[in-house]
Scaffold this motif. Structure first.
Motif, short mmCIF file in Angstrom:
data_model
loop_
_atom_site.label_atom_id
_atom_site.label_comp_id
_atom_site.label_asym_id
_atom_site.label_seq_id
_atom_site.Cartn_x
_atom_site.Cartn_y
_atom_site.Cartn_z
N PHE A 54 0.80 -1.13 -0.08
CA PHE A 54 0.10 -0.06 0.03
C PHE A 54 0.83 1.24 0.03
O PHE A 54 1.84 1.22 0.66
N GLU A 55 0.45 2.17 -0.64
CA GLU A 55 1.56 3.34 -0.91
C GLU A 55 0.61 4.75 -0.78
O GLU A 55 -0.46 4.57 -1.00
N LEU A 56 1.42 5.70 0.09
CA LEU A 56 0.73 6.91 0.05
C LEU A 56 0.31 7.52 -1.12
O LEU A 56 -0.43 8.39 -1.23
N ARG A 57 1.25 7.44 -2.19
CA ARG A 57 0.95 7.97 -3.33
C ARG A 57 -0.05 7.83 -4.22
O ARG A 57 -0.83 8.17 -5.01
N PHE A 58 -0.82 6.65 -3.81
CA PHE A 58 -2.22 6.08 -4.33
C PHE A 58 -3.29 6.43 -3.10
O PHE A 58 -4.05 5.80 -2.91
N LYS A 59 -2.72 7.68 -2.40
CA LYS A 59 -3.94 7.93 -1.29
C LYS A 59 -5.06 8.77 -2.02
O LYS A 59 -4.83 9.55 -2.71
N HIS A 60 -6.51 8.22 -1.64
CA HIS A 60 -7.55 9.14 -2.20
C HIS A 60 -8.56 9.23 -1.32
O HIS A 60 -8.80 8.27 -0.61
N SER A 61 -9.16 10.09 -1.47
CA SER A 61 -10.59 10.42 -0.65
C SER A 61 -11.74 10.45 -1.53
O SER A 61 -11.76 11.42 -2.82
N ILE A 62 -12.53 9.81 -1.44
CA ILE A 62 -13.73 9.52 -2.20
C ILE A 62 -15.01 9.75 -1.31
O ILE A 62 -15.09 9.42 -0.28
N PHE A 63 -16.22 10.12 -1.99
CA PHE A 63 -17.51 10.22 -1.22
C PHE A 63 -17.96 8.79 -0.88
O PHE A 63 -18.12 8.00 -1.60
N ARG A 64 -18.41 8.99 0.23
CA ARG A 64 -18.96 7.66 1.13
C ARG A 64 -20.00 6.94 -0.05
O ARG A 64 -20.30 5.64 0.04
N ALA A 65 -20.55 7.83 -0.82
CA ALA A 65 -21.89 7.02 -1.46
C ALA A 65 -21.45 6.33 -2.61
O ALA A 65 -22.05 5.49 -2.98
N HIS A 66 -20.20 6.30 -2.79
CA HIS A 66 -19.72 5.18 -3.82
C HIS A 66 -19.55 3.98 -3.45
O HIS A 66 -19.93 3.19 -4.02
N PHE A 67 -19.64 3.95 -2.27
CA PHE A 67 -19.85 2.48 -1.31
C PHE A 67 -21.00 1.65 -1.44
O PHE A 67 -21.25 0.59 -1.29
N SER A 68 -22.02 2.45 -1.87
CA SER A 68 -23.30 1.64 -1.96
C SER A 68 -23.65 1.20 -3.29
O SER A 68 -24.78 0.65 -3.44
N ASN A 69 -22.85 1.58 -4.18
CA ASN A 69 -22.63 1.08 -5.61
C ASN A 69 -21.58 0.14 -5.94
O ASN A 69 -20.42 0.52 -6.15
N ALA A 70 -21.77 -1.07 -6.17
CA ALA A 70 -20.79 -2.16 -6.30
C ALA A 70 -20.22 -1.91 -7.65
O ALA A 70 -19.23 -2.52 -7.79
N ASN A 71 -20.66 -1.18 -8.62
CA ASN A 71 -20.27 -0.76 -10.05
C ASN A 71 -19.14 0.46 -9.74
O ASN A 71 -18.58 0.68 -10.52
N ASP A 72 -19.06 1.05 -8.55
CA ASP A 72 -18.09 2.07 -8.07
C ASP A 72 -16.85 1.35 -7.16
O ASP A 72 -15.80 1.64 -7.41
N CYS A 73 -17.55 0.76 -6.16
CA CYS A 73 -16.70 0.13 -5.13
C CYS A 73 -17.20 -1.16 -4.76
O CYS A 73 -18.22 -1.23 -4.38
N GLU A 74 -16.21 -2.30 -5.03
CA GLU A 74 -16.89 -3.76 -4.93
C GLU A 74 -16.02 -4.05 -3.47
O GLU A 74 -14.86 -4.03 -3.53
N PHE A 75 -16.78 -4.49 -2.37
CA PHE A 75 -16.17 -5.18 -1.15
C PHE A 75 -15.34 -6.46 -1.52
O PHE A 75 -16.17 -7.19 -1.85
N TYR A 76 -14.15 -6.53 -1.17
CA TYR A 76 -13.26 -7.69 -1.40
C TYR A 76 -13.16 -8.56 0.04
O TYR A 76 -12.83 -9.42 0.01
#
Length: 116
Positions: free
Chosen positions: A73-95
């Motif tokens: 895991f790298e700090l250069r790949f740090k991102h902040s995204i809206f929580r709403a994305h987590f309710s859509n599996a086409n945006d964020c898929e829980f692994y």
């Protein structure tokens, strides 16, 4: 449902229309700061070249959360995204979630890089 309620050390596949990716594929990310409206993630790469303990955390294979190669895991790949994305599996898929030992290492790393 965990996919709609991200918690620290959860792993998600974040699709490139949410967070751009050079391979145009979902990048595995770990939740490091789940706030009410914004969630901060660290992206994972399977390339360990250039490992720097100040900015990277080594990550082992963990098939329970689709980490099928060694990586970091790298700090250069740090991102902040809206929580709403987590309710859509086409945006964020829980692994899945990191095991307790990996989660503890992640917490120590995150506290250290944030000066806690």
């Amino acid at each position: 449902m965990p996919e709609q309620n991200p918690e620290f050390a959860d792993i998600y596949g974040v699709f490139p229309h949410v967070v751009p990716d050079a391979h145009n594929a979902p990048r595995r990310n770990v939740v490091v700061q789940p706030r009410a409206d914004i969630v901060t993630l660290l992206g994972r790469t399977s390339n360990r070249a250039g490992f720097d303990e100040d900015t990277c955390l080594l990550s082992e294979i963990d098939d329970s959360c689709r980490l099928d190669k060694e990586g970091m895991f790298e700090l250069r790949f740090k991102h902040s995204i809206f929580r709403a994305h987590f309710s859509n599996a086409n945006d964020c898929e829980f692994y899945g979630a990191l095991g307790s030992g990996e989660a503890r290492s992640l917490q120590e790393f995150w506290d250290r890089v944030n000066g806690f």
